[in-house]
Motif scaffolding. Structure first.
Motif, PDB file in Angstrom:
ATOM      1  N   ALA A  60       0.831  -1.204   0.000  1.00 24.35           N
ATOM      2  CA  ALA A  60       0.000   0.000   0.000  1.00 24.35           C
ATOM      3  C   ALA A  60       0.865   1.253   0.000  1.00 24.35           C
ATOM      4  O   ALA A  60       0.581   2.225  -0.713  1.00 24.35           O
ATOM      5  CB  ALA A  60      -0.933  -0.010   1.217  1.00 24.35           C
ATOM      6  N   ALA A  61       1.941   1.232   0.774  1.00 25.59           N
ATOM      7  CA  ALA A  61       2.835   2.382   0.825  1.00 25.59           C
ATOM      8  C   ALA A  61       3.499   2.600  -0.533  1.00 25.59           C
ATOM      9  O   ALA A  61       3.706   3.742  -0.961  1.00 25.59           O
ATOM     10  CB  ALA A  61       3.898   2.167   1.905  1.00 25.59           C
ATOM     11  N   THR A  62       3.810   1.517  -1.217  1.00 29.61           N
ATOM     12  CA  THR A  62       4.424   1.634  -2.542  1.00 29.61           C
ATOM     13  C   THR A  62       3.467   2.319  -3.518  1.00 29.61           C
ATOM     14  O   THR A  62       3.869   3.223  -4.265  1.00 29.61           O
ATOM     15  CB  THR A  62       4.801   0.246  -3.071  1.00 29.61           C
ATOM     16  N   ARG A  63       2.217   1.901  -3.509  1.00 24.67           N
ATOM     17  CA  ARG A  63       1.241   2.538  -4.400  1.00 24.67           C
ATOM     18  C   ARG A  63       1.071   4.025  -4.073  1.00 24.67           C
ATOM     19  O   ARG A  63       1.055   4.882  -4.962  1.00 24.67           O
ATOM     20  CB  ARG A  63      -0.100   1.811  -4.287  1.00 24.67           C
ATOM     21  N   ALA A  64       0.973   4.321  -2.776  1.00 28.70           N
ATOM     22  CA  ALA A  64       0.780   5.721  -2.382  1.00 28.70           C
ATOM     23  C   ALA A  64       1.984   6.571  -2.769  1.00 28.70           C
ATOM     24  O   ALA A  64       1.840   7.685  -3.289  1.00 28.70           O
ATOM     25  CB  ALA A  64       0.541   5.807  -0.872  1.00 28.70           C
ATOM     26  N   ALA A  65       3.167   6.038  -2.550  1.00 26.32           N
ATOM     27  CA  ALA A  65       4.377   6.796  -2.864  1.00 26.32           C
ATOM     28  C   ALA A  65       4.513   6.994  -4.367  1.00 26.32           C
ATOM     29  O   ALA A  65       4.961   8.049  -4.831  1.00 26.32           O
ATOM     30  CB  ALA A  65       5.605   6.082  -2.300  1.00 26.32           C
ATOM     31  N   LEU A  66       4.107   5.996  -5.144  1.00 28.85           N
ATOM     32  CA  LEU A  66       4.163   6.123  -6.600  1.00 28.85           C
ATOM     33  C   LEU A  66       3.288   7.279  -7.073  1.00 28.85           C
ATOM     34  O   LEU A  66       3.675   8.039  -7.969  1.00 28.85           O
ATOM     35  CB  LEU A  66       3.694   4.826  -7.244  1.00 28.85           C
ATOM     36  N   VAL A  67       2.110   7.396  -6.484  1.00 29.06           N
ATOM     37  CA  VAL A  67       1.216   8.479  -6.882  1.00 29.06           C
ATOM     38  C   VAL A  67       1.838   9.832  -6.583  1.00 29.06           C
ATOM     39  O   VAL A  67       1.782  10.756  -7.398  1.00 29.06           O
ATOM     40  CB  VAL A  67      -0.135   8.344  -6.149  1.00 29.06           C
ATOM     41  N   GLU A  68       2.448   9.935  -5.397  1.00 27.15           N
ATOM     42  CA  GLU A  68       2.897  11.254  -4.955  1.00 27.15           C
ATOM     43  C   GLU A  68       4.227  11.685  -5.547  1.00 27.15           C
ATOM     44  O   GLU A  68       4.400  12.847  -5.886  1.00 27.15           O
ATOM     45  CB  GLU A  68       2.990  11.278  -3.425  1.00 27.15           C
ATOM     46  N   VAL A 107       8.090   0.051   8.457  1.00 23.82           N
ATOM     47  CA  VAL A 107       8.942  -1.121   8.641  1.00 23.82           C
ATOM     48  C   VAL A 107      10.397  -0.711   8.390  1.00 23.82           C
ATOM     49  O   VAL A 107      10.662   0.389   7.908  1.00 23.82           O
ATOM     50  CB  VAL A 107       8.563  -2.264   7.679  1.00 23.82           C
ATOM     51  N   ALA A 108      11.314  -1.617   8.708  1.00 25.89           N
ATOM     52  CA  ALA A 108      12.722  -1.320   8.480  1.00 25.89           C
ATOM     53  C   ALA A 108      13.086  -1.554   7.025  1.00 25.89           C
ATOM     54  O   ALA A 108      12.486  -2.406   6.351  1.00 25.89           O
ATOM     55  CB  ALA A 108      13.594  -2.191   9.378  1.00 25.89           C
ATOM     56  N   LYS A 109      14.034  -0.782   6.545  1.00 24.30           N
ATOM     57  CA  LYS A 109      14.450  -0.912   5.145  1.00 24.30           C
ATOM     58  C   LYS A 109      14.952  -2.325   4.853  1.00 24.30           C
ATOM     59  O   LYS A 109      14.731  -2.858   3.757  1.00 24.30           O
ATOM     60  CB  LYS A 109      15.554   0.104   4.848  1.00 24.30           C
ATOM     61  N   THR A 110      15.587  -2.926   5.836  1.00 22.22           N
ATOM     62  CA  THR A 110      16.106  -4.288   5.623  1.00 22.22           C
ATOM     63  C   THR A 110      14.988  -5.291   5.357  1.00 22.22           C
ATOM     64  O   THR A 110      15.191  -6.279   4.668  1.00 22.22           O
ATOM     65  CB  THR A 110      16.926  -4.740   6.841  1.00 22.22           C
ATOM     66  N   THR A 111      13.826  -5.036   5.923  1.00 20.84           N
ATOM     67  CA  THR A 111      12.697  -5.941   5.694  1.00 20.84           C
ATOM     68  C   THR A 111      12.314  -5.972   4.213  1.00 20.84           C
ATOM     69  O   THR A 111      11.980  -7.027   3.669  1.00 20.84           O
ATOM     70  CB  THR A 111      11.488  -5.510   6.543  1.00 20.84           C
ATOM     71  N   LEU A 112      12.387  -4.830   3.567  1.00 22.95           N
ATOM     72  CA  LEU A 112      12.093  -4.798   2.139  1.00 22.95           C
ATOM     73  C   LEU A 112      13.087  -5.652   1.366  1.00 22.95           C
ATOM     74  O   LEU A 112      12.695  -6.444   0.500  1.00 22.95           O
ATOM     75  CB  LEU A 112      12.136  -3.355   1.614  1.00 22.95           C
ATOM     76  N   TYR A 113      14.366  -5.493   1.677  1.00 28.15           N
ATOM     77  CA  TYR A 113      15.373  -6.226   0.919  1.00 28.15           C
ATOM     78  C   TYR A 113      15.328  -7.722   1.214  1.00 28.15           C
ATOM     79  O   TYR A 113      15.804  -8.531   0.419  1.00 28.15           O
ATOM     80  CB  TYR A 113      16.765  -5.661   1.236  1.00 28.15           C
ATOM     81  N   ARG A 114      14.774  -8.101   2.372  1.00 30.74           N
ATOM     82  CA  ARG A 114      14.654  -9.532   2.653  1.00 30.74           C
ATOM     83  C   ARG A 114      13.597 -10.177   1.761  1.00 30.74           C
ATOM     84  O   ARG A 114      13.585 -11.385   1.574  1.00 30.74           O
ATOM     85  CB  ARG A 114      14.274  -9.740   4.124  1.00 30.74           C
ATOM     86  N   ARG A 115      12.680  -9.376   1.210  1.00 28.73           N
ATOM     87  CA  ARG A 115      11.563  -9.953   0.451  1.00 28.73           C
ATOM     88  C   ARG A 115      11.632  -9.676  -1.046  1.00 28.73           C
ATOM     89  O   ARG A 115      11.171 -10.486  -1.843  1.00 28.73           O
ATOM     90  CB  ARG A 115      10.236  -9.393   0.980  1.00 28.73           C
ATOM     91  N   TRP A 116      12.139  -8.516  -1.422  1.00 29.43           N
ATOM     92  CA  TRP A 116      12.231  -8.200  -2.845  1.00 29.43           C
ATOM     93  C   TRP A 116      13.652  -7.840  -3.213  1.00 29.43           C
ATOM     94  O   TRP A 116      14.318  -7.076  -2.494  1.00 29.43           O
ATOM     95  CB  TRP A 116      11.302  -7.041  -3.192  1.00 29.43           C
ATOM     96  N   GLY A 154      14.053   3.395   0.942  1.00 24.80           N
ATOM     97  CA  GLY A 154      13.949   4.006   2.263  1.00 24.80           C
ATOM     98  C   GLY A 154      12.628   4.732   2.456  1.00 24.80           C
ATOM     99  O   GLY A 154      12.005   4.647   3.521  1.00 24.80           O
ATOM    100  N   GLU A 155      12.200   5.428   1.407  1.00 23.44           N
ATOM    101  CA  GLU A 155      10.928   6.148   1.474  1.00 23.44           C
ATOM    102  C   GLU A 155       9.768   5.183   1.707  1.00 23.44           C
ATOM    103  O   GLU A 155       8.892   5.424   2.549  1.00 23.44           O
ATOM    104  CB  GLU A 155      10.719   6.911   0.167  1.00 23.44           C
ATOM    105  N   ILE A 156       9.753   4.091   0.967  1.00 26.93           N
ATOM    106  CA  ILE A 156       8.680   3.100   1.112  1.00 26.93           C
ATOM    107  C   ILE A 156       8.677   2.525   2.524  1.00 26.93           C
ATOM    108  O   ILE A 156       7.630   2.412   3.169  1.00 26.93           O
ATOM    109  CB  ILE A 156       8.848   1.980   0.071  1.00 26.93           C
ATOM    110  N   ALA A 157       9.867   2.170   3.006  1.00 27.93           N
ATOM    111  CA  ALA A 157       9.963   1.564   4.339  1.00 27.93           C
ATOM    112  C   ALA A 157       9.429   2.525   5.401  1.00 27.93           C
ATOM    113  O   ALA A 157       8.685   2.129   6.306  1.00 27.93           O
ATOM    114  CB  ALA A 157      11.412   1.194   4.633  1.00 27.93           C
TER     115      ALA A 157
END
Lengths: 234, 234
Positions: free
Chosen positions: A27-35, A52-61, A44-47
DNA sequence: GTCATTCCGCTACGAGTCGTAGCGTAACTT
DNA sequence: AAGTTACGCTACGACTCGTAGCGGAATGAC
């Protein structure tokens, strides 16, 4: 499906991944894309937005593009093709609803950005197919089957390969024309354009070529001077 | 044309900008696009390859996307539409040559990347139109005029706005279908596909719908079992 | 020629982003 | 309980960004 899945979800021990975090990230990714758009979109912006922590993003994608694909895939799932009574009305309907989707900033930005990435990232292409392209192609299959039931199109031929070629062609023509009109030519896909395009698709170049003068050459609602909205369906 | 033009080139004093540097920068941009793609393309990399200082790039182009547009615009100028004798052959020809252009890595990468940028950068869109889109649209105008001279299409109607609508539609359908087939569906645009697409464009959905069985419904070279290359022209 | 103007190559800079590593802790399986 | 995995947090070197300032080169005006 989306996530790398370190173990095939069978026999998972330890703390499971948070589904809530997944939803918040997408959801944060979609919102950030719009803005802020694609180029200024950072992990970092998405996290930060998702809490959540930035590392959590890199653990999944593994990359920003893969995350964005998963984030917008759900948008392309929302496409529906209600029965409008005839083939012409169904085509106009799918053109208009696909155009409405491409008017959403997160959809068009994400689509074009990941397509651009995919021109140099081989592994990205099948992922885009599964998440985005195939979810639109089913609409063509549905509408075609419906038209066959109505008797507007002949049933499938003996050779299934020939059927697949024609279905792929129709899909590329419809989706390609809408995308090109919306995002490249940067012109609105309105009911007027959808009507003209549908006439071209169903009846060919002769039906949309200018001379409205001679009598009844074009069939049905093809008259370019027509002022009534859809002509048949809705 | 491309460069910000600090003064309108009239009454320029002082040292002029180096045309050789311009050529080197644009060539280096194309070469770098082929090798490393859009996302890893940096201004420093381009400057190094071109043998100029990074500051020289920023003095002429405000952003990477604008530089890339100018670098690939020349590629879209190379498109030609030789007279192949009939409308059908001309359409197949332009489809194949446009597809050949989109097979070049620098062309497809640059096109999709700048289109992605343009979804969030308002000022970029007119620039893309001038440098890329309009250079393809003239092909539609040429082919259409040629077909009218042959008597394959009726002459322009009284209302020029109606003509413009139809020309825009044809352009979006042809360019959109080729781009979508090549870059989204990721399938080859070969002679077989070009033939099938042209039949759809000229004669409509009925002409490509599977049943090749019944006698002479489809006109001319529409037979899907045809094995000869182009059918008409060259 | 001399001057003013404009461009060039070079160096350096703060700011921002990248992707990763290491830590202690939380959540779940057996 | 013990074992395993995910989480939040901090910190890091490497890289890119876009800009500023400098001395020198190439031109037009006089």
């Amino acid at each position: 499906m989306a996530v790398p899945d370190p173990l095939p979800s069978a026999q998972r021990r330890g703390r499971p991944r948070s589904a809530a975090a997944d939803r918040a990230i997408l959801a944060a990714t979609r919102a950030a894309l719009v803005e802020i758009g694609w180029s200024r979109l950072t992990m970092g912006e998405i996290a930060q937005r998702a809490g959540v922590a930035k590392t959590t993003l890199y653990r999944r994608w593994a990359a920003k593009s893969e995350l964005v694909i998963d984030a917008v895939a759900v948008l392309f799932d929302e496409l529906r093709l209600p029965d409008r009574g005839c083939l012409r009305a169904d085509v106009e309907g799918v053109v208009l609803s696909f155009a409405a989707l491409l008017r959403r900033p997160e959809a068009k930005t994400a689509l074009m950005a990941v397509l651009a990435e995919s021109t140099t990232d081989e592994a990205l292409r099948p992922r885009i197919r599964e998440a985005i392209v195939d979810r639109q192609k089913r609409l063509v299959l549905d509408g075609r089957a419906r038209a066959q039931q109505r008797g507007e199109l002949p049933p499938d031929p003996a050779d299934p390969a020939e059927t697949a070629r024609v279905v792929d062609l129709i899909f590329d023509v419809i989706a390609g024309a809408v995308v090109h009109r919306s995002l490249v030519s940067d012109c609105p896909v309105d009911e007027s354009w959808a009507r003209l395009f549908t006439t071209l698709l169903l009846e060919g170049l002769g039906a949309v070529s200018p001379p409205p003068a001679p009598g009844g050459a074009a069939a049905g609602a093809a008259a370019p001077d027509g002022t009534e909205p859809t002509g048949g369906g809705r």
